[in-house]
Design an enzyme around this catalytic site. Structure first.
Site, PDB file in Angstrom:
ATOM      1  N   ILE A   1      39.077  -7.687  40.925  1.00  0.00           N
ATOM      2  CA  ILE A   1      37.689  -7.804  40.781  1.00  0.00           C
ATOM      3  C   ILE A   1      37.336  -8.328  39.474  1.00  0.00           C
ATOM      4  O   ILE A   1      36.338  -8.768  39.198  1.00  0.00           O
ATOM      5  CB  ILE A   1      37.054  -6.110  40.764  1.00  0.00           C
ATOM      6  CG1 ILE A   1      37.764  -5.345  39.563  1.00  0.00           C
ATOM      7  CG2 ILE A   1      37.315  -5.420  42.065  1.00  0.00           C
ATOM      8  CD1 ILE A   1      36.834  -4.036  39.263  1.00  0.00           C
TER       9      ILE A   1
ATOM     10  N   TYR B   1      38.543   3.464  26.516  1.00  0.00           N
ATOM     11  CA  TYR B   1      38.325   3.624  27.980  1.00  0.00           C
ATOM     12  C   TYR B   1      37.032   3.997  28.102  1.00  0.00           C
ATOM     13  O   TYR B   1      36.315   3.672  29.013  1.00  0.00           O
ATOM     14  CB  TYR B   1      39.314   4.784  28.656  1.00  0.00           C
ATOM     15  CG  TYR B   1      39.303   4.920  29.914  1.00  0.00           C
ATOM     16  CD1 TYR B   1      39.494   4.378  30.925  1.00  0.00           C
ATOM     17  CD2 TYR B   1      38.546   6.460  30.275  1.00  0.00           C
ATOM     18  CE1 TYR B   1      39.284   4.805  32.308  1.00  0.00           C
ATOM     19  CE2 TYR B   1      38.502   6.822  31.536  1.00  0.00           C
ATOM     20  CZ  TYR B   1      38.702   6.084  32.678  1.00  0.00           C
ATOM     21  OH  TYR B   1      38.524   6.420  33.661  1.00  0.00           O
TER      22      TYR B   1
HETATM   23  N1  LIG Z   1      41.661   9.786  37.302  1.00  0.00           N
HETATM   24  C1  LIG Z   1      40.962  10.549  36.586  1.00  0.00           C
HETATM   25  O1  LIG Z   1      41.223  11.652  36.189  1.00  0.00           O
HETATM   26  C2  LIG Z   1      39.499   9.990  36.786  1.00  0.00           C
HETATM   27  C3  LIG Z   1      38.530  10.823  36.339  1.00  0.00           C
HETATM   28  C4  LIG Z   1      36.968  10.244  36.338  1.00  0.00           C
HETATM   29  C5  LIG Z   1      36.898   9.205  36.785  1.00  0.00           C
HETATM   30  N2  LIG Z   1      37.840   8.281  37.228  1.00  0.00           N
HETATM   31  C6  LIG Z   1      37.469   7.154  38.092  1.00  0.00           C
HETATM   32  O2  LIG Z   1      37.823   7.046  39.332  1.00  0.00           O
HETATM   33  C7  LIG Z   1      37.690   5.612  39.889  1.00  0.00           C
HETATM   34  C8  LIG Z   1      39.482   5.758  40.658  1.00  0.00           C
HETATM   35  O3  LIG Z   1      40.378   6.237  39.783  1.00  0.00           O
HETATM   36  P1  LIG Z   1      41.874   6.760  40.281  1.00  0.00           P
HETATM   37  O4  LIG Z   1      42.114   7.840  39.643  1.00  0.00           O
HETATM   38  O5  LIG Z   1      41.918   6.552  41.972  1.00  0.00           O
HETATM   39  O6  LIG Z   1      42.651   5.605  39.785  1.00  0.00           O
HETATM   40  P2  LIG Z   1      43.804   4.577  40.110  1.00  0.00           P
HETATM   41  O7  LIG Z   1      44.761   5.507  41.107  1.00  0.00           O
HETATM   42  O8  LIG Z   1      44.593   4.171  38.937  1.00  0.00           O
HETATM   43  O9  LIG Z   1      43.283   3.736  40.797  1.00  0.00           O
HETATM   44  C9  LIG Z   1      42.392   2.323  40.569  1.00  0.00           C
HETATM   45  C10 LIG Z   1      42.869   1.364  41.289  1.00  0.00           C
HETATM   46  O10 LIG Z   1      42.418   0.038  40.581  1.00  0.00           O
HETATM   47  C11 LIG Z   1      43.256  -0.956  40.744  1.00  0.00           C
HETATM   48  N3  LIG Z   1      42.909  -1.952  39.911  1.00  0.00           N
HETATM   49  C12 LIG Z   1      43.030  -2.080  38.656  1.00  0.00           C
HETATM   50  N4  LIG Z   1      42.861  -3.208  37.968  1.00  0.00           N
HETATM   51  C13 LIG Z   1      42.220  -3.957  39.217  1.00  0.00           C
HETATM   52  C14 LIG Z   1      41.601  -5.306  39.408  1.00  0.00           C
HETATM   53  N5  LIG Z   1      41.567  -6.066  38.385  1.00  0.00           N
HETATM   54  N6  LIG Z   1      41.199  -5.549  40.542  1.00  0.00           N
HETATM   55  C15 LIG Z   1      41.234  -4.578  41.700  1.00  0.00           C
HETATM   56  N7  LIG Z   1      41.835  -3.454  41.369  1.00  0.00           N
HETATM   57  C16 LIG Z   1      42.315  -3.312  40.515  1.00  0.00           C
HETATM   58  C17 LIG Z   1      44.575  -0.319  40.596  1.00  0.00           C
HETATM   59  O11 LIG Z   1      45.747  -1.192  40.872  1.00  0.00           O
HETATM   60  P3  LIG Z   1      47.216  -1.106  40.127  1.00  0.00           P
HETATM   61  O12 LIG Z   1      47.616   0.280  40.388  1.00  0.00           O
HETATM   62  O13 LIG Z   1      47.697  -2.244  40.950  1.00  0.00           O
HETATM   63  O14 LIG Z   1      46.717  -1.556  38.685  1.00  0.00           O
HETATM   64  C18 LIG Z   1      44.615   1.129  41.419  1.00  0.00           C
HETATM   65  O15 LIG Z   1      45.049   0.830  42.431  1.00  0.00           O
HETATM   66  C19 LIG Z   1      37.981   4.829  38.572  1.00  0.00           C
HETATM   67  O16 LIG Z   1      36.784   4.371  38.425  1.00  0.00           O
HETATM   68  C20 LIG Z   1      38.334   5.883  37.446  1.00  0.00           C
HETATM   69  O17 LIG Z   1      37.778   5.286  36.136  1.00  0.00           O
HETATM   70  C21 LIG Z   1      39.180   8.735  37.280  1.00  0.00           C
END
Ligand SMILES: NC(=O)c1ccc[n+]([C@@H]2O[C@H](COP(=O)([O-])OP(=O)(O)OC[C@H]3O[C@@H](n4cnc5c(N)ncnc54)[C@H](OP(=O)(O)O)[C@@H]3O)[C@@H](O)[C@H]2O)c1
Length: 281
Positions: A37, A125
């Site tokens: 992205i 972050y």
């Molecule tokens: N986890 C939490 O506790 C939490 C809490 C509140 C909000 N959120 C939000 O929820 C959303 C989903 O998070 P999640 O927990 O599912 O995290 P995640 O498992 O780390 O998923 C994020 C995904 O984004 C991908 N990514 C990273 N850089 C990218 C790029 N440049 N282009 C395309 N894809 C990319 C990652 O790929 P790689 O693994 O290959 O890097 C990963 O598959 C995020 O917006 C996060 O900020 C998360």
């Protein structure tokens, strides 16, 4: 409808893909290998050629401590990347659902944070996620929903419950932080709400959507260890003892003053998470 999901390989992204399919939508699932992205041209071309009705952006740089060292990378993905997705979607006439975080607040309050409360991120972050919200709002004015959620856990990624279950099986004693309070949110509950916001209930602007109820990480760990029947002794610890590079909001409870989807209690999510991990008999 045709729903495009970016960051489709992540913990939340996988469940959003499954929920969209379960709801009868056609899905274009793009993991990082298929669409980075941060590449504005590639994002524009992917959205133009697919011509989706909605785009759900689950892509993010989610390494909270790593973002302190690599804040440029955090901003490239969480700010510029988010803006690229929203702009491309708006140009194609598609609705954007973007996922943000409770870490946009400082957590120094004592009442649940609602959508109109002023954000003040403590960490790099959190700052990158707040900048991402602004990039989405600028890139797709009136055609977006930004969903702030918190303390995500799910089957498809590394998360606090998975880490605790692993450590508790290996150790006799564990110290877990008891001075951060938040709303654990099961991705299996959040994902269908995001799909509904992308396809049916297009509420414009900012929404807070989390699992119902609140607890500390220590309380969450106790629930996990008890329900897994593990003998590990848990001790309450402090954030200061842990000494992580990124500061965390101590009171990270989100509430809503809008017509946001209400999710089941985090304990229900935890039960489903545990059920999915149980070995088949
Ligand atoms: N986890 C939490 O506790 C939490 C809490 C509140 C909000 N959120 C939000 O929820 C959303 C989903 O998070 P999640 O927990 O599912 O995290 P995640 O498992 O780390 O998923 C994020 C995904 O984004 C991908 N990514 C990273 N850089 C990218 C790029 N440049 N282009 C395309 N894809 C990319 C990652 O790929 P790689 O693994 O290959 O890097 C990963 O598959 C995020 O917006 C996060 O900020 C998360």
């Amino acid at each position: 409808m045709l729903v495009m999901i970016t960051g489709a390989g992540g913990m939340l992204g996988q469940d959003v893909c499954a929920s969209a399919r379960d709801a009868g939508h056609d899905v274009i699932a793009l993991a990082r290998a298929e669409l980075d992205i941060t590449d504005a041209q590639a994002v524009g071309a992917a959205v133009r050629s697919a011509d989706p009705d909605a785009v759900v952006n689950c892509a993010a740089f989610t390494d909270v401590d790593g973002s302190e060292r690599e804040s440029d990378r955090a901003h490239a993905v969480n700010e510029a990347g988010a803006g690229n997705v929203a702009r491309a979607a708006a140009t194609a006439g598609a609705w954007t659902v973007h996922v943000s975080s409770d870490y946009v607040f400082d957590g120094l309050g004592t009442e649940p944070y609602v959508e109109s409360d002023a954000p003040r991120p403590l960490s790099a972050y959190g700052a990158s996620k707040l900048a991402g919200e602004r990039a989405v709002a600028a890139g797709a004015p009136d055609r977006h929903t930004i969903v702030r959620s918190s303390w995500l856990f799910g089957a498809g990624g590394s998360c606090f419950p998975a880490t605790i279950l692993r450590l508790a099986a290996e150790r006799e004693q564990l110290t877990v932080v008891d001075d951060q309070i938040g709303c654990p949110t099961f991705t299996g509950h959040l994902a269908p709400a995001l799909v509904a916001l992308a396809t049916e209930r297009r509420v414009a602007g900012l929404l807070h959507v989390t699992g119902a109820g609140r607890c500390s990480w220590y309380e969450l760990a106790r629930e996990l260890v008890a329900s897994a029947g593990l003998g590990c002794e848990l001790r309450p610890g402090t954030t200061a003892e842990l000494g992580r590079p990124a500061p965390r909001p101590p009171y990270s409870v989100l509430g809503t003053e809008r017509d946001a989807p209400r999710l089941p209690a985090w304990r229900e999510g935890l039960a489903q998470f545990m059920g999915a991990r149980a070995p088949a008999r």
